[in-house]
Write a protein that holds these residues in place. Sequence first.
Motif, PDB file in Angstrom:
ATOM      1  N   ARG A 275       0.822  -1.208   0.000  1.00  0.00           N
ATOM      2  CA  ARG A 275       0.000   0.000   0.000  1.00  0.00           C
ATOM      3  C   ARG A 275       0.851   1.250   0.000  1.00  0.00           C
TER       4      ARG A 275
ATOM      5  N   GLU B 116      -2.272   6.775   8.709  1.00  0.00           N
ATOM      6  CA  GLU B 116      -3.212   6.076   9.578  1.00  0.00           C
ATOM      7  C   GLU B 116      -2.830   6.253  11.043  1.00  0.00           C
TER       8      GLU B 116
ATOM      9  N   HIS C 242       1.089   5.546   3.630  1.00  0.00           N
ATOM     10  CA  HIS C 242      -0.296   5.317   4.049  1.00  0.00           C
ATOM     11  C   HIS C 242      -0.348   4.904   5.517  1.00  0.00           C
TER      12      HIS C 242
END
Length: 312
Positions: free
Chosen positions: A118, A126, A122
Motif C-alpha cells: 500500500r 493512519e 499510508h
Amino acid sequence: MEAAGHRTLRALRGLRGGAPGSLTVDPREAGRDRRDLAQALKTLRLVVGLSGVRLAVCCGISQSKISRIESGRVLPSVVDVQLIVQALHLDQQTAADLVALARRANIDYECVRASVRRGLHHRQRELAALEAAATRMRFFLPAIPTSLLQTAEYMRTVMTRPTSAAQGNVARAIALKLERQTVLHDGSKLFEFLLTESAIRWRMGSPGLMALQLDRLSSLSRLSGVRICVLPLSRVVQESAFHTFTVYDRSLVTAELFSGRVAMRDPKDVDHYIALFEFMLSHAETGDSARHLLARWADDFRDEGEQMPERE
C-alpha cells in the motif's frame, strides 16, 4: 420466516468450519465477518419477532445503534452482541457462535507485506489519525523505541536493516514519521511510553547513534504530555514481555508482530492490555529516576565510542 432462520443458523455455524467459540484471524475475512454478523443479528431478530425498537429496549442499546449495527454501518462490540443475544433468548449454541463471530469481527490483522504494498506513507497517515483522535496513549515497548521517539538516523537504521520489509521511498516515510512527532507537543494529550532496558540498549547502530537516541528519550521525557518509563533488567517482574502493543484511550489496542499488526476493539481485550500495562508500569522507573538511567547508559555508549580506534 422460520425456514430462513434455520438457514441463517446453519450458515452461522458453518462460517469458518471451526468449532463453536473458536477464534481465528484471517485478514482476507475481516469484511466478511462484519457483514455476516450484521446479517445474522438482523435475521435472528426478525425470526424471534422483535422490532428494532423493542430489541433496543430489551438490551439497553439505542434503537438508532441497533439499526446501524444491522445495516453494517457500526461494528458492535462483543458486549453489544452479548446483550443482543440475551434479549433475543437464543439457544446456548447460537449465542456462542454469534459471540465468537463478534470477537473475530473486532480483530483486524494486516501483514507487513500488505502494508508495504500500500505504501509506507499510508501507514504513517493512519497512525497520525489515531494519535490525533486519542487523548491518552499507552505504549509498551519491550523490543525497540517506537518511531515517535526515534531520531532520524536511528529511524533510518531501523528501516534499512537487512530483514526490513520497507521498500520504496524510505526518505518520504522518514519525513512523515518525523512530522508525526509534533503531536508529542500537544499538551492536551498524554503519551505514556514504557520501555524495557533491552529496548533502550539494543544496539541498532554505532555507539554514537545509540547515545543520541538515549539523549532523545531523556529530552522528550521533559515534555508536559510525555511520560518516559524505564523497566530495568534488574527488576523482578513476574510477567512476560511477549510483544509491543499500544492502547488508544479505552477503545483500541494494536499489537506488533514480526509478520504484521493486530488491532483489537473488544472492551475485554482493551481492559486486559490496560491492566497489563499498569502492572508493568508499577515496576518501572519514571521521572528523574528514569532520566538518570538513560543518562548513565548514554554515557556508557559515548565512552565506548571514544575508545574505538579511529578509521584511517
